[in-house]
Scaffold this motif. Structure first.
Motif, PDB file in Angstrom:
ATOM      1  N   VAL A 154      -3.950  -7.919  -6.418  1.00 48.08           N
ATOM      2  CA  VAL A 154      -3.036  -8.042  -5.096  1.00 48.08           C
ATOM      3  C   VAL A 154      -3.963  -7.682  -3.844  1.00 48.08           C
ATOM      4  N   LEU A 155      -3.866  -8.413  -2.822  1.00 45.69           N
ATOM      5  CA  LEU A 155      -4.555  -7.976  -1.777  1.00 45.69           C
ATOM      6  C   LEU A 155      -3.637  -7.035  -0.709  1.00 45.69           C
ATOM      7  N   GLY A 156      -4.108  -6.399   0.003  1.00 46.60           N
ATOM      8  CA  GLY A 156      -3.281  -5.242   0.729  1.00 46.60           C
ATOM      9  C   GLY A 156      -3.994  -4.133   1.334  1.00 46.60           C
ATOM     10  N   ASP A 157      -3.406  -3.276   1.980  1.00 43.75           N
ATOM     11  CA  ASP A 157      -3.827  -1.862   2.482  1.00 43.75           C
ATOM     12  C   ASP A 157      -3.328  -0.864   1.965  1.00 43.75           C
ATOM     13  N   ALA A 158      -4.079   0.000   1.513  1.00 42.51           N
ATOM     14  CA  ALA A 158      -3.609   1.371   0.685  1.00 42.51           C
ATOM     15  C   ALA A 158      -2.421   2.097   1.638  1.00 42.51           C
ATOM     16  N   GLU A 159      -2.552   1.821   2.890  1.00 45.73           N
ATOM     17  CA  GLU A 159      -1.729   2.602   3.688  1.00 45.73           C
ATOM     18  C   GLU A 159      -0.189   2.102   3.737  1.00 45.73           C
ATOM     19  N   GLU A 160      -0.104   0.802   2.978  1.00 49.82           N
ATOM     20  CA  GLU A 160       1.068   0.314   3.128  1.00 49.82           C
ATOM     21  C   GLU A 160       1.189  -0.705   2.009  1.00 49.82           C
ATOM     22  N   LEU A 161       1.854  -0.170   0.882  1.00 49.53           N
ATOM     23  CA  LEU A 161       1.844  -0.687  -0.465  1.00 49.53           C
ATOM     24  C   LEU A 161       3.128  -1.541  -0.608  1.00 49.53           C
ATOM     25  N   PRO A 162       2.853  -2.893  -1.076  1.00 44.31           N
ATOM     26  CA  PRO A 162       4.093  -3.792  -1.094  1.00 44.31           C
ATOM     27  C   PRO A 162       4.859  -3.500  -2.425  1.00 44.31           C
ATOM     28  N   PHE A 163       4.971  -2.400  -2.846  1.00 45.83           N
ATOM     29  CA  PHE A 163       5.677  -2.082  -4.067  1.00 45.83           C
ATOM     30  C   PHE A 163       6.928  -1.198  -3.945  1.00 45.83           C
ATOM     31  N   ASP A 164       7.806  -1.454  -4.740  1.00 46.00           N
ATOM     32  CA  ASP A 164       9.254  -0.475  -4.764  1.00 46.00           C
ATOM     33  C   ASP A 164       8.487   0.961  -5.031  1.00 46.00           C
ATOM     34  N   ASP A 165       9.537   1.828  -4.778  1.00 41.07           N
ATOM     35  CA  ASP A 165       9.539   3.283  -4.850  1.00 41.07           C
ATOM     36  C   ASP A 165       9.415   3.520  -6.591  1.00 41.07           C
ATOM     37  N   ASP A 166       9.272   4.608  -7.020  1.00 39.43           N
ATOM     38  CA  ASP A 166       9.235   4.870  -8.608  1.00 39.43           C
ATOM     39  C   ASP A 166       8.886   3.891  -9.424  1.00 39.43           C
ATOM     40  N   LYS A 167       7.690   3.419  -9.372  1.00 41.59           N
ATOM     41  CA  LYS A 167       7.465   2.001 -10.187  1.00 41.59           C
ATOM     42  C   LYS A 167       6.389   2.186 -11.065  1.00 41.59           C
ATOM     43  N   PHE A 168       5.439   3.093 -10.904  1.00 38.96           N
ATOM     44  CA  PHE A 168       4.108   3.135 -11.681  1.00 38.96           C
ATOM     45  C   PHE A 168       3.757   4.406 -12.484  1.00 38.96           C
ATOM     46  N   ASP A 169       3.412   4.406 -13.565  1.00 37.65           N
ATOM     47  CA  ASP A 169       3.210   5.608 -14.324  1.00 37.65           C
ATOM     48  C   ASP A 169       1.794   6.442 -14.012  1.00 37.65           C
ATOM     49  N   PHE A 170       1.015   5.642 -13.384  1.00 36.01           N
ATOM     50  CA  PHE A 170      -0.361   6.188 -12.848  1.00 36.01           C
ATOM     51  C   PHE A 170      -0.680   5.297 -11.800  1.00 36.01           C
ATOM     52  N   TYR A 171      -1.504   6.153 -10.765  1.00 38.26           N
ATOM     53  CA  TYR A 171      -1.978   5.470  -9.492  1.00 38.26           C
ATOM     54  C   TYR A 171      -3.505   6.089  -9.481  1.00 38.26           C
ATOM     55  N   THR A 172      -4.436   5.145  -9.558  1.00 33.88           N
ATOM     56  CA  THR A 172      -5.739   5.636  -9.655  1.00 33.88           C
ATOM     57  C   THR A 172      -6.421   4.970  -8.383  1.00 33.88           C
ATOM     58  N   ILE A 173      -7.422   5.857  -7.902  1.00 31.83           N
ATOM     59  CA  ILE A 173      -8.164   5.050  -6.565  1.00 31.83           C
ATOM     60  C   ILE A 173      -9.748   5.718  -6.760  1.00 31.83           C
ATOM     61  N   GLY A 174     -10.630   4.717  -7.164  1.00 38.93           N
ATOM     62  CA  GLY A 174     -11.925   5.360  -7.485  1.00 38.93           C
ATOM     63  C   GLY A 174     -12.917   4.829  -6.323  1.00 38.93           C
ATOM     64  N   PHE A 175     -13.542   5.928  -5.660  1.00 39.13           N
ATOM     65  CA  PHE A 175     -14.750   5.701  -4.696  1.00 39.13           C
ATOM     66  C   PHE A 175     -13.754   4.889  -3.615  1.00 39.13           C
ATOM     67  N   GLY A 176     -12.409   5.167  -3.300  1.00 35.37           N
ATOM     68  CA  GLY A 176     -11.693   4.149  -2.464  1.00 35.37           C
ATOM     69  C   GLY A 176     -11.407   4.990  -1.150  1.00 35.37           C
ATOM     70  N   ILE A 177     -10.821   6.329  -1.352  1.00 39.15           N
ATOM     71  CA  ILE A 177     -10.004   6.826  -0.343  1.00 39.15           C
ATOM     72  C   ILE A 177     -10.836   7.386   0.669  1.00 39.15           C
ATOM     73  N   ARG A 178     -12.209   7.440   0.438  1.00 38.98           N
ATOM     74  CA  ARG A 178     -13.118   7.913   1.564  1.00 38.98           C
ATOM     75  C   ARG A 178     -13.140   6.793   2.583  1.00 38.98           C
ATOM     76  N   ASN A 179     -12.981   5.554   2.282  1.00 41.21           N
ATOM     77  CA  ASN A 179     -12.912   4.240   3.089  1.00 41.21           C
ATOM     78  C   ASN A 179     -11.605   4.013   3.960  1.00 41.21           C
ATOM     79  N   VAL A 180     -10.466   4.533   3.570  1.00 42.66           N
ATOM     80  CA  VAL A 180      -9.240   4.362   4.230  1.00 42.66           C
ATOM     81  C   VAL A 180      -9.221   5.013   5.419  1.00 42.66           C
ATOM     82  N   THR A 181      -8.677   4.320   6.413  1.00 47.93           N
ATOM     83  CA  THR A 181      -8.791   5.082   7.663  1.00 47.93           C
ATOM     84  C   THR A 181      -7.850   6.365   7.805  1.00 47.93           C
ATOM     85  N   HIS A 182      -6.438   6.314   7.323  1.00 54.48           N
ATOM     86  CA  HIS A 182      -5.426   7.484   7.151  1.00 54.48           C
ATOM     87  C   HIS A 182      -5.125   7.784   5.881  1.00 54.48           C
ATOM     88  N   MET A 183      -6.061   8.843   5.497  1.00 57.71           N
ATOM     89  CA  MET A 183      -5.918   9.213   4.014  1.00 57.71           C
ATOM     90  C   MET A 183      -4.586   9.475   3.549  1.00 57.71           C
TER      91      MET A 183
END
Ligand code: SAM
Length: 276
Positions: free
Chosen positions: A145-174
């Motif tokens: 899925v294509l999109g910005d980490a700052e605005e996720l197109p997913f419902d609340d309370d949906k995932f068991d895990f969220y991972t971000i590998g070598f990515g958070i450093r690149n996001v403008t508003h952490m």
């Protein structure tokens, strides 16, 4: 915001980060191996061991790029699921290991309902990842899925895990990305971040500085034909908050029981937090 020894606006940073990954997408995996001498594979394996997902797990891998974490996840749950099934079959039917191996050789659904979404802002990275995953036989239980980490197109309370590998450093508003991570996780869900961090050993720190400033941009130029992007990489690592500071930033986004573990003397750290 710094970018390759220049100071740029936030908007500019987003655009430049996009260009960096657009430019290196096809060479990204090769560069990763060359720059880290293959150690990024071990760090990613350690992330999976920390996660220890069981069959039926739903993972969102943000800034997932070419899908390394997703592929490891599928591999891990597949192995777990097979082990469980074999134990059950063996107990019920008293089969030999050879008979069991044969029984599961052609089995299709070996994931036990697990699913992973690779989410990334860059089309080129996703495309490269998709090709790699299907060449390795990973198609089931996997979406891109294509999109910005700052605005996720997913419902609340949906995932068991969220991972971000070598990515958070690149996001403008952490902070925004972390709030979104918190929102989409199920209560009890776990946030796991693998990121370059700060070395806690003077000797290693000297070697690491030498390697980063002298070797990495040259590798970037030789392999990916791009010097500036890899200067940016080093600069962004230096500017990233310390392990303790980042722990507080994660807590500010609402996560609880936040901890971190240094890998390779803090060259990389895994931060973990729970939505409780
Ligand atoms: N997680 C992969 C890995 O460990 O190999 C890829 C990491 S790569 C260094 C960073 C990724 O972050 C790139 O694919 C880039 O496109 C993505 N990225 C940068 N800013 C992003 C954002 N705001 N939202 C989502 N992805 C982003």
């Amino acid at each position: 915001t710094h970018f390759g020894f220049e100071t740029v606006s936030e908007e500019e940073k987003g655009r430049k980060v996009y260009q960096v990954f657009e430019g290196v997408a096809k060479k990204y995996d090769v560069m990763n191996d060359a720059m880290t001498l293959g150690i990024h594979r071990v760090w990613k394996d350690m992330l999976l061991q920390k996660m220890h997902p069981s069959p039926g797990t739903h993972l969102l891998d943000v800034a997932g790029g070419t899908g390394d974490i997703a592929i490891r996840f599928l591999n891990y749950v597949q192995a777990q699921h097979r082990r469980k099934q074999k134990r059950q079959v063996r107990a019920q039917q008293n089969l030999s290991w050879e008979e069991i191996a044969q029984k599961y050789q052609n089995e299709e659904d070996s994931l036990g309902g697990s699913h992973v979404i690779v989410y990334d802002i860059n089309k080129a990275m996703l495309k490269t990842g998709k090709q790699k995953a299907s060449a390795q036989g990973y198609t089931a239980g996997l979406s891109w899925v294509l999109g910005d980490a700052e605005e996720l197109p997913f419902d609340d309370d949906k995932f068991d895990f969220y991972t971000i590998g070598f990515g958070i450093r690149n996001v403008t508003h952490m902070d925004r990305a972390l709030q979104e991570a918190h929102r989409v996780l199920k209560p009890g869900g776990q946030f796991l971040c693998l990121e370059f961090s700060h070395v806690d050993n003077t000797f290693i720190s000297r070697l690491y500085d030498l390697y980063s400033f002298q070797v990495i941009p040259v590798l970037g130029k030789v392999i990916a034909g791009d010097w500036k992007s890899y200067q940016y990489l080093i600069e962004s690592i230096r500017l990233f908050p310390s392990q303790e500071e980042f722990k507080e930033i994660i807590e500010d986004a609402g996560f609880r029981k936040v901890t971190y573990e240094n890998l390779t003397s803090g060259i990389v750290a895994i931060h973990s937090g729970f939505k409780l």
